[in-house]
Design a protein around this motif. Structure first.
Motif, PDB file in Angstrom:
ATOM      1  N   SER A 158      15.424 -20.048  15.098  1.00 12.78           N
ATOM      2  CA  SER A 158      15.933 -20.655  13.873  1.00 12.78           C
ATOM      3  C   SER A 158      16.815 -19.676  13.116  1.00 12.78           C
ATOM      4  N   LEU A 159      17.766 -20.217  12.373  1.00  5.00           N
ATOM      5  CA  LEU A 159      18.727 -19.422  11.591  1.00  5.00           C
ATOM      6  C   LEU A 159      19.676 -18.626  12.485  1.00  5.00           C
ATOM      7  N   THR A 160      19.893 -19.111  13.700  1.00  6.54           N
ATOM      8  CA  THR A 160      20.743 -18.400  14.656  1.00  6.54           C
ATOM      9  C   THR A 160      22.097 -18.022  14.051  1.00  6.54           C
ATOM     10  N   HIS A 161      22.696 -18.928  13.311  1.00  6.86           N
ATOM     11  CA  HIS A 161      24.066 -18.710  12.846  1.00  6.86           C
ATOM     12  C   HIS A 161      24.148 -18.191  11.412  1.00  6.86           C
ATOM     13  N   SER A 162      23.106 -18.379  10.623  1.00  2.62           N
ATOM     14  CA  SER A 162      23.132 -17.946   9.221  1.00  2.62           C
ATOM     15  C   SER A 162      22.383 -16.640   8.982  1.00  2.62           C
ATOM     16  N   GLN A 191      24.811  -8.694  12.952  1.00  5.59           N
ATOM     17  CA  GLN A 191      26.150  -8.418  13.476  1.00  5.59           C
ATOM     18  C   GLN A 191      26.182  -7.207  14.402  1.00  5.59           C
ATOM     19  N   SER A 192      25.035  -6.762  14.865  1.00  5.41           N
ATOM     20  CA  SER A 192      24.988  -5.609  15.766  1.00  5.41           C
ATOM     21  C   SER A 192      25.743  -5.903  17.056  1.00  5.41           C
ATOM     22  N   PRO A 193      26.475  -4.928  17.598  1.00  6.56           N
ATOM     23  CA  PRO A 193      27.131  -5.116  18.894  1.00  6.56           C
ATOM     24  C   PRO A 193      26.100  -5.466  19.967  1.00  6.56           C
ATOM     25  N   GLY A 194      26.436  -6.421  20.810  1.00  9.16           N
ATOM     26  CA  GLY A 194      25.534  -6.840  21.875  1.00  9.16           C
ATOM     27  C   GLY A 194      24.766  -8.113  21.585  1.00  9.16           C
ATOM     28  N   ILE A 195      24.858  -8.632  20.350  1.00 12.67           N
ATOM     29  CA  ILE A 195      24.207  -9.899  20.005  1.00 12.67           C
ATOM     30  C   ILE A 195      25.213 -11.038  20.179  1.00 12.67           C
ATOM     31  N   THR A 196      24.836 -12.024  20.968  1.00 17.28           N
ATOM     32  CA  THR A 196      25.653 -13.225  21.120  1.00 17.28           C
ATOM     33  C   THR A 196      24.791 -14.451  20.871  1.00 17.28           C
ATOM     34  N   ARG A 197      25.439 -15.542  20.536  1.00 18.93           N
ATOM     35  CA  ARG A 197      24.747 -16.790  20.234  1.00 18.93           C
ATOM     36  C   ARG A 197      25.299 -17.893  21.131  1.00 18.93           C
ATOM     37  N   LYS A 198      24.414 -18.749  21.629  1.00 23.92           N
ATOM     38  CA  LYS A 198      24.827 -19.849  22.486  1.00 23.92           C
ATOM     39  C   LYS A 198      24.120 -21.126  22.059  1.00 23.92           C
ATOM     40  N   PRO A 199      24.762 -22.284  22.270  1.00 23.53           N
ATOM     41  CA  PRO A 199      24.095 -23.551  21.948  1.00 23.53           C
ATOM     42  C   PRO A 199      22.820 -23.710  22.777  1.00 23.53           C
ATOM     43  N   PHE A 200      21.799 -24.268  22.157  1.00 28.17           N
ATOM     44  CA  PHE A 200      20.546 -24.523  22.864  1.00 28.17           C
ATOM     45  C   PHE A 200      19.911 -25.831  22.406  1.00 28.17           C
ATOM     46  N   TRP A 201      19.892 -26.068  21.104  1.00 33.40           N
ATOM     47  CA  TRP A 201      19.157 -27.202  20.547  1.00 33.40           C
ATOM     48  C   TRP A 201      19.918 -28.490  20.800  1.00 33.40           C
ATOM     49  N   GLY A 202      19.404 -29.323  21.689  1.00 35.77           N
ATOM     50  CA  GLY A 202      20.083 -30.561  22.033  1.00 35.77           C
ATOM     51  C   GLY A 202      19.564 -31.777  21.308  1.00 35.77           C
ATOM     52  N   SER A 203      18.452 -31.646  20.596  1.00 34.12           N
ATOM     53  CA  SER A 203      17.868 -32.787  19.897  1.00 34.12           C
ATOM     54  C   SER A 203      18.599 -33.042  18.583  1.00 34.12           C
ATOM     55  N   PRO A 204      18.721 -34.313  18.173  1.00 34.95           N
ATOM     56  CA  PRO A 204      19.325 -34.599  16.865  1.00 34.95           C
ATOM     57  C   PRO A 204      18.374 -34.297  15.707  1.00 34.95           C
ATOM     58  N   GLU A 210      19.301 -24.673  12.799  1.00 37.46           N
ATOM     59  CA  GLU A 210      20.074 -23.714  13.598  1.00 37.46           C
ATOM     60  C   GLU A 210      19.222 -23.019  14.660  1.00 37.46           C
ATOM     61  N   SER A 211      18.453 -23.798  15.402  1.00 37.09           N
ATOM     62  CA  SER A 211      17.551 -23.227  16.409  1.00 37.09           C
ATOM     63  C   SER A 211      18.240 -23.160  17.769  1.00 37.09           C
ATOM     64  N   ASP A 212      19.169 -22.236  17.889  1.00 33.55           N
ATOM     65  CA  ASP A 212      19.903 -22.060  19.131  1.00 33.55           C
ATOM     66  C   ASP A 212      19.443 -20.792  19.852  1.00 33.55           C
ATOM     67  N   GLU A 213      20.244 -20.320  20.786  1.00 31.02           N
ATOM     68  CA  GLU A 213      19.888 -19.161  21.603  1.00 31.02           C
ATOM     69  C   GLU A 213      20.529 -17.887  21.051  1.00 31.02           C
ATOM     70  N   VAL A 214      19.723 -16.849  20.957  1.00 33.73           N
ATOM     71  CA  VAL A 214      20.216 -15.521  20.599  1.00 33.73           C
ATOM     72  C   VAL A 214      19.985 -14.603  21.794  1.00 33.73           C
ATOM     73  N   ARG A 215      21.052 -14.006  22.281  1.00 32.56           N
ATOM     74  CA  ARG A 215      20.972 -13.121  23.447  1.00 32.56           C
ATOM     75  C   ARG A 215      21.261 -11.689  22.993  1.00 32.56           C
ATOM     76  N   LEU A 216      20.392 -10.770  23.413  1.00 32.99           N
ATOM     77  CA  LEU A 216      20.545  -9.355  23.082  1.00 32.99           C
ATOM     78  C   LEU A 216      20.808  -8.572  24.369  1.00 32.99           C
ATOM     79  N   GLU A 217      21.951  -7.912  24.432  1.00 34.85           N
ATOM     80  CA  GLU A 217      22.337  -7.154  25.619  1.00 34.85           C
ATOM     81  C   GLU A 217      22.684  -5.725  25.212  1.00 34.85           C
TER      82      GLU A 217
END
Length: 381
Positions: A158-162, A191-204, A210-217
């Motif tokens: 949750s809060l992936t984008h905010s 905003q740390s380098p290596g954090i990306t966000r991808k769509p995940f929540w498909g339910s209306p 904002e419960s999407d995917e957060v990837r840490l690399e």
């Protein structure tokens, strides 16, 4: 309903103007991705709700916090859930500040959350079927020069984008170097380098959270932003984690209680059905609110320990059943034409089931609660 009157009074006290600002916004707008709820929550001072006044926050008690959470869930289920995740993380940080092991950085961070109205996302084991709440798919390894490199994926988050800050449970090598892993909590600027966000929540439903995917690399986390609660992965809870999980159960339970209360209030106001039907909605909602408030009073009385964790889980599962029953009754009282003509009823009815998807599952906790009733320590998986 008295419980909702109390909730709205608390919301106006701690988050002035929020309910009025969002009151005229259609539910479909509030529940959509990018809706106005989170921005309004930030503007009203919501991020500092549980931060003590000494650090610039609202200093809300647990009782007032569950009432505010109930009001937010009635305004927008997505906002209620997102705020619960933020507040759960903040409550854990506040508990750390109050502990004897707290250093200078933690209180500075707490002050910044209140002052700058930062939103804190929570990334723990939620969403992975069969996993324990202390397990982690995210790893952290120490690096030369200090700090850790963190790798893994959190979904849903949750809060992936905010979010301004992510609190993530990570698997750390044990400090003794003998192999195995222990739990760490990484505090990661969004905003740390290596954090990306991808769509995940498909339910209306609940899409506004904002419960999407957060990837840490290979995200670098400084030593001072890696907390080490003294517990091995999967072994049990330390005091800090116990406090955090009690807050989690209280806050998510309250958010969904508010969501179903919105549906019940609409049914009562509509005047359809018998007095017995409408009274059943009121008594069900008052009971659900009372169960959470009873645990909140225990938290305020302190200290928080194993018994309070058991009480919070007991209340959560009881409320979970109550909400499904009340939501079904409310939809029936409102009738088929109301369901057919308004998207709100179907949306609220669907969300009324979602408390069951939050950890820990009833199956995972059943034997632990039975053992606790017999006098054994509660071991949550």
């Amino acid at each position: 309903m008295r419980a909702m009157n109390d909730a709205r009074e608390a919301c106006e006290k701690y988050l002035p103007g929020l309910a009025e600002e969002l009151g005229g916004v259609p539910l479909t707008t509030l529940e959509a991705p990018g809706g106005p709820g989170l921005a309004a929550f930030r503007r009203s001072g919501g991020p500092g709700l549980l931060i003590p006044g000494a650090y610039g926050g609202g200093g809300a008690s647990a009782l007032d916090a569950v009432r505010v959470g109930r009001a937010l869930g009635a305004i927008s289920p997505s906002l209620g859930v997102a705020a619960a995740m933020h507040n759960f993380s903040v409550a854990s940080l506040v508990a750390l500040v109050a502990s004897e092991d707290a250093g200078g950085l933690e209180w500075m961070l707490i002050e910044a959350i209140a002052r700058d109205r930062l939103l804190v996302a929570s990334g723990f084991a939620e969403g992975r079927t069969g996993s324990g709440i202390l397990d982690s798919s995210v790893t952290a390894v120490p690096v030369e020069g200090g700090g850790f490199l963190v790798n893994g994926v959190k979904k849903p988050c949750s809060l992936t984008h905010s979010m301004d800050l992510l609190t993530a449970g990570v698997a750390l090598p044990t400090a003794d170097g003998q192999g195995g892993s222990e739990l760490g909590v990484a505090l990661v600027p969004a905003q740390s380098p290596g954090i990306t966000r991808k769509p995940f929540w498909g339910s209306p439903f609940l899409a506004g959270a904002e419960s999407d995917e957060v990837r840490l690399e290979d995200v670098h986390v400084p030593q001072e932003l890696m907390l080490r609660p003294q517990v091995e992965l999967g072994s049990g809870l330390d005091t800090l984690q116990t406090v955090g999980f009690v807050w989690f159960e209280l806050l998510v339970t309250s958010a969904y209680t508010g969501t179903v209360a919105r549906l019940a209030e609409a049914a009562v106001a509509g005047g359809r059905g018998s007095a017995i039907d409408r009274a059943a909605l009121v008594t069900g909602m008052e009971a659900a609110a009372g169960l959470a408030e009873n645990v909140a009073r225990q938290v305020d009385a302190g200290p928080v320990g194993n018994d309070e964790l058991a009480a919070s889980l007991t209340a959560r599962y009881a409320v979970q059943d109550l909400l499904v029953d009340v939501a079904d009754r409310a939809a029936e009282v409102l009738g088929g034409l109301a369901f057919a003509c308004s998207p709100d009823i179907g949306s609220l009815l669907a969300v009324s089931r979602a408390l069951a998807f939050h950890p820990p599952s009833r199956t995972a906790s059943a034997q632990a609660l039975l053992d606790h009733c017999a006098g054994a320590p509660l071991r949550v998986r």
